[in-house]
Write a protein that holds these residues in place. Structure first.
Motif, PDB file in Angstrom:
ATOM      1  N   THR A 271     -64.915  -9.115  -4.498  1.00 26.50           N
ATOM      2  CA  THR A 271     -64.041  -9.126  -3.054  1.00 26.50           C
ATOM      3  C   THR A 271     -63.604  -8.220  -2.537  1.00 26.50           C
ATOM      4  OG1 THR A 271     -63.546 -11.647  -3.779  1.00 26.50           O
ATOM      5  CG2 THR A 271     -62.366 -10.505  -1.850  1.00 26.50           C
ATOM      6  N   LYS A 272     -62.878  -7.391  -3.607  1.00 21.17           N
ATOM      7  CA  LYS A 272     -62.097  -6.129  -2.940  1.00 21.17           C
ATOM      8  C   LYS A 272     -63.343  -5.154  -2.464  1.00 21.17           C
ATOM      9  CE  LYS A 272     -58.043  -5.991  -5.961  1.00 21.17           C
ATOM     10  NZ  LYS A 272     -57.548  -5.297  -7.116  1.00 21.17           N
ATOM     11  N   PHE A 273     -64.406  -4.990  -3.125  1.00 19.34           N
ATOM     12  CA  PHE A 273     -65.730  -4.136  -2.607  1.00 19.34           C
ATOM     13  C   PHE A 273     -66.220  -4.661  -1.198  1.00 19.34           C
ATOM     14  CE2 PHE A 273     -69.882  -3.657  -2.290  1.00 19.34           C
ATOM     15  CZ  PHE A 273     -70.148  -2.030  -2.361  1.00 19.34           C
ATOM     16  N   CYS A 274     -66.394  -5.988  -1.242  1.00 21.03           N
ATOM     17  CA  CYS A 274     -66.908  -6.409  -0.227  1.00 21.03           C
ATOM     18  C   CYS A 274     -66.040  -6.123   1.255  1.00 21.03           C
ATOM     19  CB  CYS A 274     -67.132  -7.843  -0.175  1.00 21.03           C
ATOM     20  SG  CYS A 274     -68.808  -8.115  -1.229  1.00 21.03           S
ATOM     21  N   ASP A 275     -64.698  -6.133   1.241  1.00 17.74           N
ATOM     22  CA  ASP A 275     -63.632  -6.037   2.085  1.00 17.74           C
ATOM     23  C   ASP A 275     -63.822  -4.468   2.463  1.00 17.74           C
ATOM     24  OD1 ASP A 275     -62.866  -8.362   2.199  1.00 17.74           O
ATOM     25  OD2 ASP A 275     -60.955  -8.140   0.824  1.00 17.74           O
ATOM     26  N   PHE A 276     -64.062  -3.657   1.427  1.00 15.90           N
ATOM     27  CA  PHE A 276     -64.082  -2.286   1.690  1.00 15.90           C
ATOM     28  C   PHE A 276     -65.319  -1.852   2.302  1.00 15.90           C
ATOM     29  CE2 PHE A 276     -65.890   1.827   0.032  1.00 15.90           C
ATOM     30  CZ  PHE A 276     -65.155   2.692   0.550  1.00 15.90           C
ATOM     31  N   PHE A 277     -66.396  -2.431   2.071  1.00 16.38           N
ATOM     32  CA  PHE A 277     -67.857  -2.094   2.603  1.00 16.38           C
ATOM     33  C   PHE A 277     -67.677  -2.671   3.893  1.00 16.38           C
ATOM     34  CE2 PHE A 277     -72.527  -2.284   2.752  1.00 16.38           C
ATOM     35  CZ  PHE A 277     -72.889  -1.301   2.436  1.00 16.38           C
ATOM     36  N   TYR A 278     -67.309  -3.906   4.255  1.00 15.53           N
ATOM     37  CA  TYR A 278     -67.313  -4.379   5.680  1.00 15.53           C
ATOM     38  C   TYR A 278     -66.527  -3.409   6.497  1.00 15.53           C
ATOM     39  CZ  TYR A 278     -65.558  -7.534   9.390  1.00 15.53           C
ATOM     40  OH  TYR A 278     -65.235  -7.793  10.534  1.00 15.53           O
ATOM     41  N   ARG A 279     -65.403  -2.979   6.160  1.00 12.31           N
ATOM     42  CA  ARG A 279     -64.544  -2.033   6.890  1.00 12.31           C
ATOM     43  C   ARG A 279     -65.388  -0.833   7.277  1.00 12.31           C
ATOM     44  NH1 ARG A 279     -60.445  -3.134   3.452  1.00 12.31           N
ATOM     45  NH2 ARG A 279     -60.500  -1.155   2.442  1.00 12.31           N
ATOM     46  N   LYS A 280     -66.011  -0.095   6.497  1.00 15.50           N
ATOM     47  CA  LYS A 280     -66.995   1.092   6.378  1.00 15.50           C
ATOM     48  C   LYS A 280     -68.373   0.816   7.386  1.00 15.50           C
ATOM     49  CE  LYS A 280     -64.516   3.941   4.109  1.00 15.50           C
ATOM     50  NZ  LYS A 280     -63.865   5.096   5.011  1.00 15.50           N
ATOM     51  N   THR A 281     -68.761  -0.394   7.076  1.00 16.18           N
ATOM     52  CA  THR A 281     -70.396  -0.667   7.916  1.00 16.18           C
ATOM     53  C   THR A 281     -70.263  -1.876   8.795  1.00 16.18           C
ATOM     54  OG1 THR A 281     -70.927  -1.975   5.944  1.00 16.18           O
ATOM     55  CG2 THR A 281     -71.286   0.370   5.789  1.00 16.18           C
ATOM     56  N   GLY A 282     -69.299  -2.644   8.768  1.00 16.01           N
ATOM     57  CA  GLY A 282     -69.315  -4.000   9.389  1.00 16.01           C
ATOM     58  C   GLY A 282     -70.259  -4.804   8.896  1.00 16.01           C
ATOM     59  N   ILE A 283     -70.978  -4.698   7.647  1.00 13.27           N
ATOM     60  CA  ILE A 283     -71.891  -5.629   6.903  1.00 13.27           C
ATOM     61  C   ILE A 283     -71.046  -6.550   6.004  1.00 13.27           C
ATOM     62  CG2 ILE A 283     -73.808  -5.755   5.345  1.00 13.27           C
ATOM     63  CD1 ILE A 283     -74.693  -2.912   6.451  1.00 13.27           C
TER      64      ILE A 283
END
Length: 276
Positions: free
Chosen positions: A9-21
């Protein structure tokens, strides 16, 4: 190496902030395999060490490599060709009604993946639009994946990508290579501006302006509602009055914003920015 649900979940939150995905828990196996592969290749002993390295890598190189491994690049020439037919039969004729001949027509393919879409646009215009020689047409193509952009610039394609290319078009615009592959002609490769762009990064999109036609097909399905709305609002701001957006067949602008006017051309619905 294992990744807990909390770490995921932490990774997905980070990746979302960076890419919108946005990745859901149902995608954990797909995402986890790629994280673990990068962790091993960077010498990290566990997820925590890799995640720390990823977040504090000031060069951004590891983030780019990870993005490249996470993005899906499924495409082929003349995919959903009814939109290309609408481009030459309806969209471009509508655009030139309000343009001076000295003004370029700007088309943006995003994400362009390995180049099949922007090259299909160029070939369709050359083959099917009788006004092609009378206008300055700029085709801009962008993607968040730097590796796939290199493939697009090289313009070498295999049988799967070329399955729907008519033999006459293959002969006219492509040169045979080894093992059944073909390379698109140098003139077309040089006519398209390929660039690395993260469309949720306003610093990268602010200079992409005056766009007349945007092909953004099957990208927004990877975004959540907020990012979808922000993306199409960015399109609106970056487009010329009267410009058009082509989305994927499963995507609908009406679910994201009321800024655009739906227009039905033949077998497809596209979305038009109102004239000022």
């Amino acid at each position: 190496m294992a990744i807990s649900d909390e770490e995921y979940t932490k990774f997905c939150d980070f990746f979302y902030r960076k890419t919108g995905i946005s990745f859901q828990l149902s995608k954990k196996y797909y995402v986890e395999r790629r994280i673990i592969d990068r962790a091993i290749k960077t010498g990290s002993c566990d997820f925590r060490e890799y995640f720390t390295f990823l977040r504090f890598d000031m060069s951004g190189e590891e983030m780019q490599v990870l993005v490249n491994s996470m993005t899906v690049n499924e495409t082929y020439f003349f995919r959903e060709d009814y939109q290309f037919n609408a481009l030459v039969a309806n969209i471009l004729p509508a655009i030139i009604k309000t343009k001076r001949r000295s003004m370029p027509i700007r088309i943006w393919s995003v994400p362009c993946s390995s180049g099949e879409e922007p090259y299909s646009i160029a070939i369709t215009i050359l083959e099917k639009w009788d006004q092609a020689d009378n206008w300055d047409i700029e085709i801009h193509a962008s993607d968040i994946d730097s590796k796939i952009l290199a493939e697009a610039r090289a313009g070498i394609f295999g049988a799967r990508s070329l399955a729907r290319v008519p033999p006459a078009i293959l002969l006219k615009y492509f040169t045979p290579r080894s093992e059944g592959s073909y390379q698109i002609c140098e003139g077309l490769r040089g006519s398209i501006d390929f660039s690395l762009v993260n469309i949720i990064d306003t610093k990268q999109t602010k200079n992409i302006t005056g766009i007349d036609v945007i092909f953004c097909r099957n990208l927004l399905i990877y975004f959540d509602d907020i990012t979808r709305r922000e993306t199409v609002e960015m399109f609106y701001q970056n487009m010329a009055p009267g410009g058009f957006v082509c989305l994927g067949h499963s995507e609908s602008m009406s679910r994201m914003t009321s800024l655009f006017i739906p227009r039905k051309f033949g077998d497809t619905i596209v979305y038009q920015k109102p004239q000022e």
